[in-house]
Scaffold this motif. Structure first.
Motif, mmCIF file in Angstrom:
data_model
loop_
_atom_site.group_PDB
_atom_site.id
_atom_site.type_symbol
_atom_site.label_atom_id
_atom_site.label_comp_id
_atom_site.label_asym_id
_atom_site.label_seq_id
_atom_site.Cartn_x
_atom_site.Cartn_y
_atom_site.Cartn_z
ATOM 1 N N PHE A 52 -4.199 1.017 3.492
ATOM 2 C CA PHE A 52 -3.440 -0.231 3.539
ATOM 3 C C PHE A 52 -3.616 -1.010 2.236
ATOM 4 O O PHE A 52 -2.643 -1.488 1.651
ATOM 5 C CB PHE A 52 -3.892 -1.087 4.718
ATOM 6 C CG PHE A 52 -3.069 -2.327 4.924
ATOM 7 C CD1 PHE A 52 -2.012 -2.324 5.809
ATOM 8 C CD2 PHE A 52 -3.337 -3.493 4.218
ATOM 9 C CE1 PHE A 52 -1.234 -3.463 5.998
ATOM 10 C CE2 PHE A 52 -2.573 -4.635 4.394
ATOM 11 C CZ PHE A 52 -1.515 -4.612 5.285
ATOM 12 N N ASP A 53 -4.855 -1.148 1.789
ATOM 13 C CA ASP A 53 -5.120 -1.876 0.545
ATOM 14 C C ASP A 53 -4.424 -1.216 -0.639
ATOM 15 O O ASP A 53 -3.833 -1.891 -1.484
ATOM 16 C CB ASP A 53 -6.626 -1.954 0.276
ATOM 17 C CG ASP A 53 -7.343 -2.888 1.221
ATOM 18 O OD1 ASP A 53 -6.678 -3.753 1.817
ATOM 19 O OD2 ASP A 53 -8.571 -2.744 1.368
ATOM 20 N N TRP A 54 -4.494 0.088 -0.710
ATOM 21 C CA TRP A 54 -3.905 0.823 -1.822
ATOM 22 C C TRP A 54 -2.379 0.769 -1.790
ATOM 23 O O TRP A 54 -1.733 0.548 -2.801
ATOM 24 C CB TRP A 54 -4.394 2.271 -1.764
ATOM 25 C CG TRP A 54 -3.743 3.186 -2.747
ATOM 26 C CD1 TRP A 54 -3.749 3.093 -4.106
ATOM 27 C CD2 TRP A 54 -2.995 4.352 -2.435
ATOM 28 N NE1 TRP A 54 -3.043 4.125 -4.647
ATOM 29 C CE2 TRP A 54 -2.571 4.921 -3.644
ATOM 30 C CE3 TRP A 54 -2.641 4.980 -1.240
ATOM 31 C CZ2 TRP A 54 -1.810 6.082 -3.691
ATOM 32 C CZ3 TRP A 54 -1.887 6.134 -1.307
ATOM 33 C CH2 TRP A 54 -1.477 6.673 -2.527
ATOM 34 N N TYR A 55 -1.813 0.926 -0.601
ATOM 35 C CA TYR A 55 -0.369 1.067 -0.467
ATOM 36 C C TYR A 55 0.369 -0.271 -0.413
ATOM 37 O O TYR A 55 1.460 -0.398 -0.945
ATOM 38 C CB TYR A 55 -0.068 1.880 0.800
ATOM 39 C CG TYR A 55 1.333 2.415 0.887
ATOM 40 C CD1 TYR A 55 1.779 3.407 0.032
ATOM 41 C CD2 TYR A 55 2.209 1.936 1.853
ATOM 42 C CE1 TYR A 55 3.058 3.908 0.124
ATOM 43 C CE2 TYR A 55 3.496 2.423 1.954
ATOM 44 C CZ TYR A 55 3.914 3.412 1.086
ATOM 45 O OH TYR A 55 5.178 3.902 1.181
ATOM 46 N N TYR A 56 -0.214 -1.283 0.211
ATOM 47 C CA TYR A 56 0.510 -2.531 0.448
ATOM 48 C C TYR A 56 0.043 -3.718 -0.389
ATOM 49 O O TYR A 56 0.856 -4.519 -0.823
ATOM 50 C CB TYR A 56 0.444 -2.933 1.931
ATOM 51 C CG TYR A 56 1.184 -1.993 2.842
ATOM 52 C CD1 TYR A 56 2.544 -1.780 2.700
ATOM 53 C CD2 TYR A 56 0.521 -1.313 3.844
ATOM 54 C CE1 TYR A 56 3.232 -0.910 3.530
ATOM 55 C CE2 TYR A 56 1.194 -0.444 4.689
ATOM 56 C CZ TYR A 56 2.541 -0.250 4.521
ATOM 57 O OH TYR A 56 3.204 0.607 5.352
ATOM 58 N N THR A 57 -1.259 -3.887 -0.578
ATOM 59 C CA THR A 57 -1.721 -5.121 -1.221
ATOM 60 C C THR A 57 -2.157 -4.946 -2.662
ATOM 61 O O THR A 57 -1.994 -5.850 -3.458
ATOM 62 C CB THR A 57 -2.898 -5.754 -0.445
ATOM 63 O OG1 THR A 57 -4.015 -4.881 -0.487
ATOM 64 C CG2 THR A 57 -2.514 -6.066 0.977
ATOM 65 N N GLY A 58 -2.772 -3.836 -2.997
ATOM 66 C CA GLY A 58 -3.289 -3.638 -4.340
ATOM 67 C C GLY A 58 -4.639 -4.305 -4.556
ATOM 68 O O GLY A 58 -5.196 -4.221 -5.639
ATOM 69 N N VAL A 59 -5.164 -4.980 -3.549
ATOM 70 C CA VAL A 59 -6.490 -5.599 -3.626
ATOM 71 C C VAL A 59 -7.417 -4.728 -2.778
ATOM 72 O O VAL A 59 -7.397 -4.790 -1.552
ATOM 73 C CB VAL A 59 -6.468 -7.052 -3.099
ATOM 74 C CG1 VAL A 59 -7.857 -7.665 -3.176
ATOM 75 C CG2 VAL A 59 -5.459 -7.881 -3.859
ATOM 76 N N PHE A 60 -8.222 -3.902 -3.432
ATOM 77 C CA PHE A 60 -9.032 -2.929 -2.714
ATOM 78 C C PHE A 60 -10.250 -3.554 -2.053
ATOM 79 O O PHE A 60 -10.896 -4.414 -2.633
ATOM 80 C CB PHE A 60 -9.481 -1.808 -3.658
ATOM 81 C CG PHE A 60 -8.348 -0.948 -4.098
ATOM 82 C CD1 PHE A 60 -7.817 -0.011 -3.244
ATOM 83 C CD2 PHE A 60 -7.807 -1.103 -5.352
ATOM 84 C CE1 PHE A 60 -6.752 0.776 -3.628
ATOM 85 C CE2 PHE A 60 -6.745 -0.322 -5.755
ATOM 86 C CZ PHE A 60 -6.215 0.617 -4.892
ATOM 87 N N GLY A 61 -10.507 -3.124 -0.842
ATOM 88 C CA GLY A 61 -11.691 -3.527 -0.127
ATOM 89 C C GLY A 61 -11.475 -4.554 0.965
ATOM 90 O O GLY A 61 -12.320 -4.700 1.831
ATOM 91 N N VAL A 62 -10.355 -5.263 0.942
ATOM 92 C CA VAL A 62 -10.141 -6.315 1.932
ATOM 93 C C VAL A 62 -10.021 -5.709 3.328
ATOM 94 O O VAL A 62 -10.828 -5.985 4.216
ATOM 95 C CB VAL A 62 -8.899 -7.162 1.584
ATOM 96 C CG1 VAL A 62 -8.638 -8.208 2.653
ATOM 97 C CG2 VAL A 62 -9.050 -7.814 0.222
ATOM 98 N N ASN A 63 -9.018 -4.886 3.535
ATOM 99 C CA ASN A 63 -8.837 -4.252 4.848
ATOM 100 C C ASN A 63 -9.890 -3.189 5.103
ATOM 101 O O ASN A 63 -10.246 -2.947 6.251
ATOM 102 C CB ASN A 63 -7.443 -3.638 4.961
ATOM 103 C CG ASN A 63 -6.427 -4.659 5.362
ATOM 104 O OD1 ASN A 63 -6.559 -5.278 6.400
ATOM 105 N ND2 ASN A 63 -5.440 -4.862 4.524
ATOM 106 N N MET A 64 -10.373 -2.563 4.065
ATOM 107 C CA MET A 64 -11.401 -1.548 4.237
ATOM 108 C C MET A 64 -12.672 -2.170 4.817
ATOM 109 O O MET A 64 -13.450 -1.493 5.486
ATOM 110 C CB MET A 64 -11.703 -0.887 2.898
ATOM 111 C CG MET A 64 -12.474 0.391 3.008
ATOM 112 S SD MET A 64 -12.615 1.172 1.410
ATOM 113 C CE MET A 64 -14.216 0.584 0.934
ATOM 114 N N PHE A 65 -12.870 -3.449 4.600
ATOM 115 C CA PHE A 65 -14.022 -4.155 5.154
ATOM 116 C C PHE A 65 -13.671 -4.837 6.477
ATOM 117 O O PHE A 65 -14.434 -4.763 7.438
ATOM 118 C CB PHE A 65 -14.533 -5.197 4.146
ATOM 119 C CG PHE A 65 -15.636 -6.050 4.685
ATOM 120 C CD1 PHE A 65 -16.912 -5.536 4.858
ATOM 121 C CD2 PHE A 65 -15.398 -7.362 5.045
ATOM 122 C CE1 PHE A 65 -17.934 -6.321 5.364
ATOM 123 C CE2 PHE A 65 -16.412 -8.156 5.554
ATOM 124 C CZ PHE A 65 -17.682 -7.637 5.712
#
Length: 181
Positions: free
Chosen positions: A74-87
């Motif tokens: 999700f972070d990679w594909y939609y937001t470009g801010v890594f780690g937000v959804n991954m956390f």
């Protein structure tokens, strides 16, 4: 045994499918969902996550691991801010798994859990984006024009998709499925 093996494949497929359906729904219906000043965001991923946690039974799926993977995509594909959804997603999984032991899983209790999980998810997302200065709206504007419409849309999705997803999990769980009202 074979039924729970099916669930180990169906859960991640449904999780990633819901992720891409979210993006497709948001793109196709963007004229309606993002009509100024309101913003409604489809969160089928959170719906699948909450229902998966309640309907997994004794299968013990690695839901937190899948949530981290889906969060990274999700972070990679939609937001470009890594780690937000991954956390955020794995933390939500742990919270929902902790909360679900306190009550019987009925339609209303799962609906309330979904409502709270979605509120937590959207609020955490807003707080992180506020901290990194990706958003400039105030919290009252966020609640009135983003959170409330998003909750309304996703609660409608919950009511529509609850029984089909429940029957999918019941079918793949087979004889091991605990009774859920």
């Amino acid at each position: 045994m074979l039924q729970s093996a099916k669930l180990k494949y169906i859960f991640p497929i449904g999780f990633f499918l819901s992720l891409f359906l979210d993006g497709s729904i948001n793109l196709i219906f963007s004229g309606s969902l993002f009509a100024y000043p309101y913003s409604m965001v489809s969160n089928l991923t959170i719906l699948w996550l909450v229902l998966g946690i309640f309907f997994e039974g004794e299968t013990n799926l690695p839901i937190a691991t899948w949530a981290a993977g889906v969060g990274l995509v999700f972070d990679w594909y939609y937001t470009g801010v890594f780690g937000v959804n991954m956390f955020i997603l794995p933390v939500m999984v742990l919270l929902i798994q902790w909360v679900k032991v306190f009550y019987k899983p009925t339609f209303l209790s799962i609906l309330l859990t979904f409502f709270l999980a979605l509120t937590l998810y959207e609020s955490a997302f807003y707080i992180v984006f506020e901290m990194v200065h990706y958003t400039t709206i105030t919290s009252s504007v966020f609640v009135a024009y983003n959170l409330a419409p998003t909750l309304a849309l996703n609660l409608c999705f919950f009511v529509i998709l609850y029984l089909p997803i429940k029957s999918l999990f019941r079918h793949t769980r087979g004889a091991n499925f605990r009774s859920i009202d």
